[in-house]
Design a protein around this motif. Structure first.
Motif, PDB file in Angstrom:
ATOM      1  N   ALA A 122       0.843  -1.197   0.000  1.00  0.00           N
ATOM      2  CA  ALA A 122       0.000   0.000   0.000  1.00  0.00           C
ATOM      3  C   ALA A 122       0.876   1.244   0.000  1.00  0.00           C
ATOM      4  N   GLY A 123       0.509   2.192  -0.821  1.00  0.00           N
ATOM      5  CA  GLY A 123       1.207   3.473  -0.875  1.00  0.00           C
ATOM      6  C   GLY A 123       0.479   4.494  -0.029  1.00  0.00           C
ATOM      7  N   LEU A 124       1.209   5.171   0.828  1.00  0.00           N
ATOM      8  CA  LEU A 124       0.653   6.213   1.685  1.00  0.00           C
ATOM      9  C   LEU A 124       1.382   7.519   1.425  1.00  0.00           C
ATOM     10  N   LYS A 125       0.699   8.615   1.671  1.00  0.00           N
ATOM     11  CA  LYS A 125       1.375   9.907   1.625  1.00  0.00           C
ATOM     12  C   LYS A 125       0.856  10.761   2.773  1.00  0.00           C
ATOM     13  N   LEU A 126       1.695  11.676   3.218  1.00  0.00           N
ATOM     14  CA  LEU A 126       1.295  12.589   4.284  1.00  0.00           C
ATOM     15  C   LEU A 126       0.119  13.432   3.820  1.00  0.00           C
ATOM     16  N   THR A 127      -0.813  13.679   4.727  1.00  0.00           N
ATOM     17  CA  THR A 127      -1.861  14.632   4.420  1.00  0.00           C
ATOM     18  C   THR A 127      -1.244  16.031   4.518  1.00  0.00           C
ATOM     19  N   ASN A 128      -1.922  17.014   4.008  1.00  0.00           N
ATOM     20  CA  ASN A 128      -1.367  18.365   3.880  1.00  0.00           C
ATOM     21  C   ASN A 128      -0.790  18.952   5.161  1.00  0.00           C
ATOM     22  N   ASN A 129      -1.439  18.736   6.279  1.00  0.00           N
ATOM     23  CA  ASN A 129      -1.008  19.387   7.508  1.00  0.00           C
ATOM     24  C   ASN A 129      -0.223  18.480   8.447  1.00  0.00           C
ATOM     25  N   ASP A 179       2.777  16.554  10.244  1.00  0.00           N
ATOM     26  CA  ASP A 179       4.197  16.675  10.535  1.00  0.00           C
ATOM     27  C   ASP A 179       4.853  15.316  10.271  1.00  0.00           C
ATOM     28  N   ARG A 180       5.892  15.279   9.443  1.00  0.00           N
ATOM     29  CA  ARG A 180       6.504  14.012   9.047  1.00  0.00           C
ATOM     30  C   ARG A 180       7.062  13.247  10.240  1.00  0.00           C
ATOM     31  N   SER A 181       7.784  13.911  11.129  1.00  0.00           N
ATOM     32  CA  SER A 181       8.383  13.222  12.285  1.00  0.00           C
ATOM     33  C   SER A 181       7.311  12.610  13.179  1.00  0.00           C
ATOM     34  N   TYR A 182       6.272  13.371  13.447  1.00  0.00           N
ATOM     35  CA  TYR A 182       5.178  12.864  14.280  1.00  0.00           C
ATOM     36  C   TYR A 182       4.474  11.697  13.592  1.00  0.00           C
ATOM     37  N   THR A 183       4.263  11.808  12.288  1.00  0.00           N
ATOM     38  CA  THR A 183       3.607  10.740  11.545  1.00  0.00           C
ATOM     39  C   THR A 183       4.435   9.465  11.595  1.00  0.00           C
ATOM     40  N   ILE A 184       5.733   9.572  11.411  1.00  0.00           N
ATOM     41  CA  ILE A 184       6.602   8.391  11.486  1.00  0.00           C
ATOM     42  C   ILE A 184       6.527   7.765  12.879  1.00  0.00           C
ATOM     43  N   GLU A 185       6.511   8.586  13.889  1.00  0.00           N
ATOM     44  CA  GLU A 185       6.374   8.079  15.265  1.00  0.00           C
ATOM     45  C   GLU A 185       5.066   7.292  15.413  1.00  0.00           C
ATOM     46  N   GLN A 186       3.991   7.832  14.889  1.00  0.00           N
ATOM     47  CA  GLN A 186       2.688   7.171  14.990  1.00  0.00           C
ATOM     48  C   GLN A 186       2.625   5.905  14.120  1.00  0.00           C
ATOM     49  N   LEU A 187       3.249   5.932  12.960  1.00  0.00           N
ATOM     50  CA  LEU A 187       3.316   4.731  12.120  1.00  0.00           C
ATOM     51  C   LEU A 187       4.090   3.625  12.830  1.00  0.00           C
ATOM     52  N   ASN A 188       5.185   3.993  13.479  1.00  0.00           N
ATOM     53  CA  ASN A 188       5.968   2.996  14.202  1.00  0.00           C
ATOM     54  C   ASN A 188       5.186   2.396  15.365  1.00  0.00           C
ATOM     55  N   LYS A 189       4.359   3.195  16.021  1.00  0.00           N
ATOM     56  CA  LYS A 189       3.485   2.667  17.074  1.00  0.00           C
ATOM     57  C   LYS A 189       2.475   1.684  16.479  1.00  0.00           C
ATOM     58  N   LEU A 190       1.940   2.024  15.319  1.00  0.00           N
ATOM     59  CA  LEU A 190       1.007   1.133  14.639  1.00  0.00           C
ATOM     60  C   LEU A 190       1.676  -0.200  14.305  1.00  0.00           C
ATOM     61  N   VAL A 191       2.886  -0.142  13.788  1.00  0.00           N
ATOM     62  CA  VAL A 191       3.629  -1.361  13.457  1.00  0.00           C
ATOM     63  C   VAL A 191       3.843  -2.203  14.709  1.00  0.00           C
ATOM     64  N   LYS A 192       4.286  -1.572  15.785  1.00  0.00           N
ATOM     65  CA  LYS A 192       4.581  -2.283  17.031  1.00  0.00           C
ATOM     66  C   LYS A 192       3.372  -3.075  17.527  1.00  0.00           C
ATOM     67  N   GLU A 193       2.187  -2.508  17.413  1.00  0.00           N
ATOM     68  CA  GLU A 193       0.969  -3.188  17.863  1.00  0.00           C
ATOM     69  C   GLU A 193       0.461  -4.202  16.838  1.00  0.00           C
ATOM     70  N   THR A 194       0.556  -3.865  15.566  1.00  0.00           N
ATOM     71  CA  THR A 194       0.005  -4.734  14.526  1.00  0.00           C
ATOM     72  C   THR A 194       0.747  -6.057  14.441  1.00  0.00           C
ATOM     73  N   VAL A 195       2.061  -6.040  14.599  1.00  0.00           N
ATOM     74  CA  VAL A 195       2.816  -7.297  14.488  1.00  0.00           C
ATOM     75  C   VAL A 195       2.443  -8.291  15.589  1.00  0.00           C
ATOM     76  N   LYS A 196       1.762  -7.831  16.627  1.00  0.00           N
ATOM     77  CA  LYS A 196       1.296  -8.715  17.708  1.00  0.00           C
ATOM     78  C   LYS A 196      -0.038  -9.380  17.374  1.00  0.00           C
ATOM     79  N   GLU A 197      -0.698  -8.914  16.332  1.00  0.00           N
ATOM     80  CA  GLU A 197      -2.022  -9.428  15.991  1.00  0.00           C
ATOM     81  C   GLU A 197      -1.950 -10.858  15.457  1.00  0.00           C
ATOM     82  N   LYS A 198      -2.945 -11.634  15.851  1.00  0.00           N
ATOM     83  CA  LYS A 198      -3.072 -12.982  15.323  1.00  0.00           C
ATOM     84  C   LYS A 198      -3.263 -12.903  13.808  1.00  0.00           C
ATOM     85  N   GLY A 199      -2.542 -13.727  13.080  1.00  0.00           N
ATOM     86  CA  GLY A 199      -2.667 -13.765  11.629  1.00  0.00           C
ATOM     87  C   GLY A 199      -1.737 -12.829  10.885  1.00  0.00           C
TER      88      GLY A 199
END
Length: 94
Positions: free
Chosen positions: A8-15, A17-37
């Motif tokens: 999947a291709g993602l892009k930042l929305t207009n407003n 902040d790249r650093s904050y978005t990367i931080e939030q994406l990394n949090k998403l990854v950390k939780e998602t890899v724990k999911e069954k399946g």
């Protein structure tokens, strides 16, 4: 059932902040890899356009992917509207 691969291709929305978005994406990854399946879930930054990312995923089947969108961490990330989807490819091994 067939193993499901996602690119999947993602892009930042207009407003966003790249650093904050990367931080939030990394949090998403950390939780998602724990999911069954979930066999693999990774965010990659585009070297030519720093506001674009690729999400690589591997799920045991599509039902697990559907379940992913019902998880609190996924809903919390999506509610922030930091990124928008440019494309989603659902793939399977041949």
């Amino acid at each position: 059932m067939t193993i499901l691969f996602i690119s999947a291709g993602l892009k930042l929305t207009n407003n966003s902040d790249r650093s904050y978005t990367i931080e939030q994406l990394n949090k998403l990854v950390k939780e998602t890899v724990k999911e069954k399946g979930c066999q693999h879930f990774q965010i990659l930054a585009n070297k030519e356009n720093p506001n674009h990312f690729t999400l690589w995923e591997r799920w045991d089947n599509e039902d697990y992917l559907k379940s992913h969108f019902e998880k609190p961490h996924t809903k919390a990330y999506l509610a922030k509207k930091l990124t928008e989807i440019m494309y989603i490819e659902k793939l399977e091994a041949m």
